[in-house]
Scaffold this motif. Structure first.
Motif: not given
Length: 257
Positions: A233-245
């Motif tokens: 859920k978090l990753i989908s909200r952050y700008p692309e390539n800024t957050l991942s597992k």
């Protein structure tokens, strides 16, 4: 993380695993969901003892963090406090963080009660500093006060501080971002758009994910397996390539250093 490293799986940054009726089943479910470890924090003497037993039984999953919770501080007499704090001190070489510690003004309503919580918090922060350990902080109805303690600890010691389930104010999160304080977000982001929006303002280098197991949401207790849904859920909200597992796990491992 670098491409040549092996991704170890997600880590639950704050849970009370000993409170679940079937710990082994919860761990199996977590592993099936890609959650490899959990930072297990405590509240009192009993939960500290139980956590160390879980560490011995599940050494590949349990990352122990011992601490005396601010609510329990209020119910202890001097002898009980001395015994619990002595246990924490004696086992400080076996843990990865000191927690769950902090302030809770829902229960500490008088100046005397609040001062008792401050005393317990600072004693435990001093112990953490003496043992080069990060801290894991509770902050109910005392957000700014606990945040200020975290910032002071970090500045004085260069050790890390984590404010658990702290995503309640963009103004305060701006301060934690600027001060290098880690913040973990809880299961509320799965059900609350407001919680998710606040969480997405946390610096992606400082965000962790937690379940606070066994906290209830929608009549069901959370468990470490929930970390996967929250991370997605978090990753989908952050700008692309800024957050991942991988990034969330890297943050958690850095917090523990």
């Amino acid at each position: 993380m670098q491409n040549n490293t092996i991704y170890p799986g997600l880590i639950d940054a704050h849970c009370h695993l000993y409170s679940l009726p079937d710990v082994e089943d919860a761990i199996l479910c977590a592993r099936d969901a890609g959650v490899s470890k959990a930072i297990v924090v405590t509240e009192d003497m009993d939960s500290m003892e139980r956590t160390l037993r879980l560490r011995d039984e599940f050494p590949d999953f349990v990352l122990p963090g011992l601490g005396i919770h601010s609510v329990h501080v209020l119910t202890m007499d001097d002898s009980q406090w001395k015994s619990a704090f002595g246990f924490l001190k004696n086992h400080s070489s076996e843990i990865l963080c000191v927690g769950e510690i902090g302030l809770d003004y829902k229960y500490a309503k008088t100046a005397e009660e609040q001062e008792r919580q401050f005393y317990a918090l600072r004693e435990q922060m001093d112990l953490a500093a003496d043992n080069n350990l990060p801290i894991n902080l509770h902050s109910r109805r005392a957000l700014r006060q606990t945040m200020n303690e975290a910032i002071a600890f970090h500045k004085k010691t260069s050790l890390n501080a984590l404010l658990h389930w702290f995503a309640h104010s963009k103004k305060l999160l701006k301060t934690t971002n600027e001060s290098g304080i880690y913040v973990s977000v809880g299961p509320s982001i799965l059900f609350s758009e407001e919680s998710l929006e606040l969480a997405s303002s946390i610096n992606p280098d400082l965000i962790l994910v937690e379940t606070d197991t066994p906290v209830y949401y929608h009549d069901n207790p959370s468990s470490p397996a929930c970390v996967k849904k929250m991370a997605d859920k978090l990753i989908s909200r952050y700008p692309e390539n800024t957050l991942s597992k991988e990034k969330i796990t890297e943050n958690t491992l850095k917090y523990l250093k």
